[in-house]
Design a protein around this motif. Structure first.
Motif, PDB file in Angstrom:
ATOM      1  N   GLU A  39       0.820  -1.218   0.000  1.00  0.00           N
ATOM      2  CA  GLU A  39       0.000   0.000   0.000  1.00  0.00           C
ATOM      3  C   GLU A  39       0.851   1.265   0.000  1.00  0.00           C
ATOM      4  N   SER A  40       2.051   1.200   0.596  1.00  0.00           N
ATOM      5  CA  SER A  40       2.914   2.384   0.603  1.00  0.00           C
ATOM      6  C   SER A  40       3.398   2.732  -0.800  1.00  0.00           C
ATOM      7  N   ARG A  41       3.309   1.769  -1.713  1.00  0.00           N
ATOM      8  CA  ARG A  41       3.709   1.989  -3.102  1.00  0.00           C
ATOM      9  C   ARG A  41       2.529   2.330  -3.998  1.00  0.00           C
ATOM     10  N   THR A  42       1.400   1.682  -3.760  1.00  0.00           N
ATOM     11  CA  THR A  42       0.257   1.863  -4.659  1.00  0.00           C
ATOM     12  C   THR A  42      -0.695   2.977  -4.241  1.00  0.00           C
ATOM     13  N   LYS A  43      -0.877   3.174  -2.939  1.00  0.00           N
ATOM     14  CA  LYS A  43      -1.854   4.172  -2.493  1.00  0.00           C
ATOM     15  C   LYS A  43      -1.492   5.589  -2.943  1.00  0.00           C
ATOM     16  N   PRO A  44      -0.205   6.023  -2.842  1.00  0.00           N
ATOM     17  CA  PRO A  44       0.109   7.378  -3.318  1.00  0.00           C
ATOM     18  C   PRO A  44      -0.258   7.586  -4.789  1.00  0.00           C
ATOM     19  N   ILE A  45      -0.049   6.554  -5.601  1.00  0.00           N
ATOM     20  CA  ILE A  45      -0.371   6.677  -7.030  1.00  0.00           C
ATOM     21  C   ILE A  45      -1.873   6.840  -7.219  1.00  0.00           C
ATOM     22  N   LYS A  46      -2.654   6.085  -6.467  1.00  0.00           N
ATOM     23  CA  LYS A  46      -4.112   6.173  -6.592  1.00  0.00           C
ATOM     24  C   LYS A  46      -4.620   7.542  -6.155  1.00  0.00           C
ATOM     25  N   LEU A  47      -4.032   8.091  -5.087  1.00  0.00           N
ATOM     26  CA  LEU A  47      -4.444   9.413  -4.624  1.00  0.00           C
ATOM     27  C   LEU A  47      -4.091  10.482  -5.653  1.00  0.00           C
ATOM     28  N   ILE A  48      -2.909  10.374  -6.243  1.00  0.00           N
ATOM     29  CA  ILE A  48      -2.495  11.317  -7.287  1.00  0.00           C
ATOM     30  C   ILE A  48      -3.395  11.171  -8.514  1.00  0.00           C
ATOM     31  N   PHE A  49      -3.700   9.934  -8.873  1.00  0.00           N
ATOM     32  CA  PHE A  49      -4.603   9.677 -10.003  1.00  0.00           C
ATOM     33  C   PHE A  49      -5.943  10.378  -9.790  1.00  0.00           C
ATOM     34  N   ASN A  50      -6.485  10.262  -8.593  1.00  0.00           N
ATOM     35  CA  ASN A  50      -7.794  10.871  -8.307  1.00  0.00           C
ATOM     36  C   ASN A  50      -7.757  12.385  -8.461  1.00  0.00           C
ATOM     37  N   ILE A  51      -6.669  13.012  -8.010  1.00  0.00           N
ATOM     38  CA  ILE A  51      -6.545  14.468  -8.137  1.00  0.00           C
ATOM     39  C   ILE A  51      -6.412  14.852  -9.604  1.00  0.00           C
TER      40      ILE A  51
END
Length: 303
Positions: free
Chosen positions: A89-101
């Protein structure tokens, strides 16, 4: 105005080196941080909190490029199910949050560049030289890296150029991998782990940062690239060279694999196994490694 690069993991080993390289090449740098930090004339800090799914939107909206380096250490703690979840999650969650923005604000980027790892090819040792076309392995490291890269592909679906840098062991001045093992070698107690035959794909920090810089400025780069030297370095040859740089020959017996498995559990595969990877794809872009000899790279890292 200079182009802005936003870094996740900017305060880590690679991030600190890369920040200097980016600034030296005329970019402004923003860094996502979990703690309050004072801005400098060259670096702007923004808050993020992964536990609460929060990133300051201004950091993303200001960015021309984003480089994603953040992630929990693979060999910091035993691989409990909780730890495995944190690593992923420390690798994938930041990408998902950036994707949403990016999607919500209809924001584009010149490129999104993410770290990945040669662990995508799996924790095993063979004579094979792994290329970027090889399918991911079906073990913890392989699956984790695949999900990591799948998250990057979501950014690509927005029409943004994406690059995935599959990194090997990184050598730097008493940082990263060397910081963990150097004390014992410096004290004269260095030795070989397991059989010593497991390959050790490596790269010097200066070459790695130049690969990231090229990924930023070269619009033709996209997809996955191995960032490791193609040679026959093994844990055994590496250990002997490092000991020789401190002026002695290894005298201690090898650490038996069963003891490492007992001490580290499932995580032991990260040190007991290793494979070679091909650097041909990155070299075809015109990139030239500065450090191709492991003794030279280690000597530079210890000086």
């Amino acid at each position: 105005m200079s182009k802005n690069v936003l870094l996740t993991g900017g305060s880590g080993f690679i991030g600190k080196y890369l920040t200097e390289v980016l600034i030296a090449n005329g970019f402004s740098v923003s860094v996502l941080s979990r703690s309050d930090r004072k801005n400098t004339p060259l670096i702007t800090y923004y808050k993020w909190d992964l536990e609460n799914d929060f990133i300051e939107e201004e950091a993303v909206l200001k960015a021309d490029y984003i480089i994603h380096l953040a992630g929990e250490g693979i060999v910091e703690k035993r691989w409990t199910e909780k730890r495995k979840k944190a690593i992923l999650e420390s690798r994938t969650k930041p990408i998902k949050l950036i994707f949403n923005i990016l999607k919500k604000k209809n924001k584009s980027l010149d490129a999104f560049i993410s770290a990945s790892a040669i662990g995508i090819y799996g924790a095993y040792t063979s004579k094979q030289i792994c290329t970027e076309d090889q399918p991911p392995a079906n073990d913890f490291l392989g699956i984790t890296c695949q999900k990591w890269e799948d998250a990057v592909d979501e950014i690509n679906s927005l029409g943004i150029r994406t690059v995935k840098v599959r990194t090997g062991i990184v050598f730097g001045k008493n940082e990263g991998f060397l910081k963990k093992i150097n004390p014992s070698f410096k004290a004269g107690f260095g030795t070989i782990l397991g059989s010593g035959k497991q390959y050790l794909p490596w790269i010097h920090i200066e070459d790695l940062c130049q690969i990231y810089l090229k990924a930023v400025i070269d619009p033709e780069m996209h997809g996955a690239y191995n960032a490791a030297i193609t040679d026959n370095t093994t844990n055994g040859s590496f250990s002997k060279i490092l000991a020789s740089l401190y002026g002695y020959k290894i005298w201690l017996p090898k650490v038996p694999a069963f003891l490492i498995r007992f001490a580290l559990g499932e995580m032991s595969v990260a040190v007991l196994e290793g494979q070679r990877v091909s650097s041909e794809k990155i070299q075809q872009t015109g990139f030239e490694f500065q450090f191709t000899d492991i003794e030279t790279a280690l000597s530079h890292s210890l000086s």
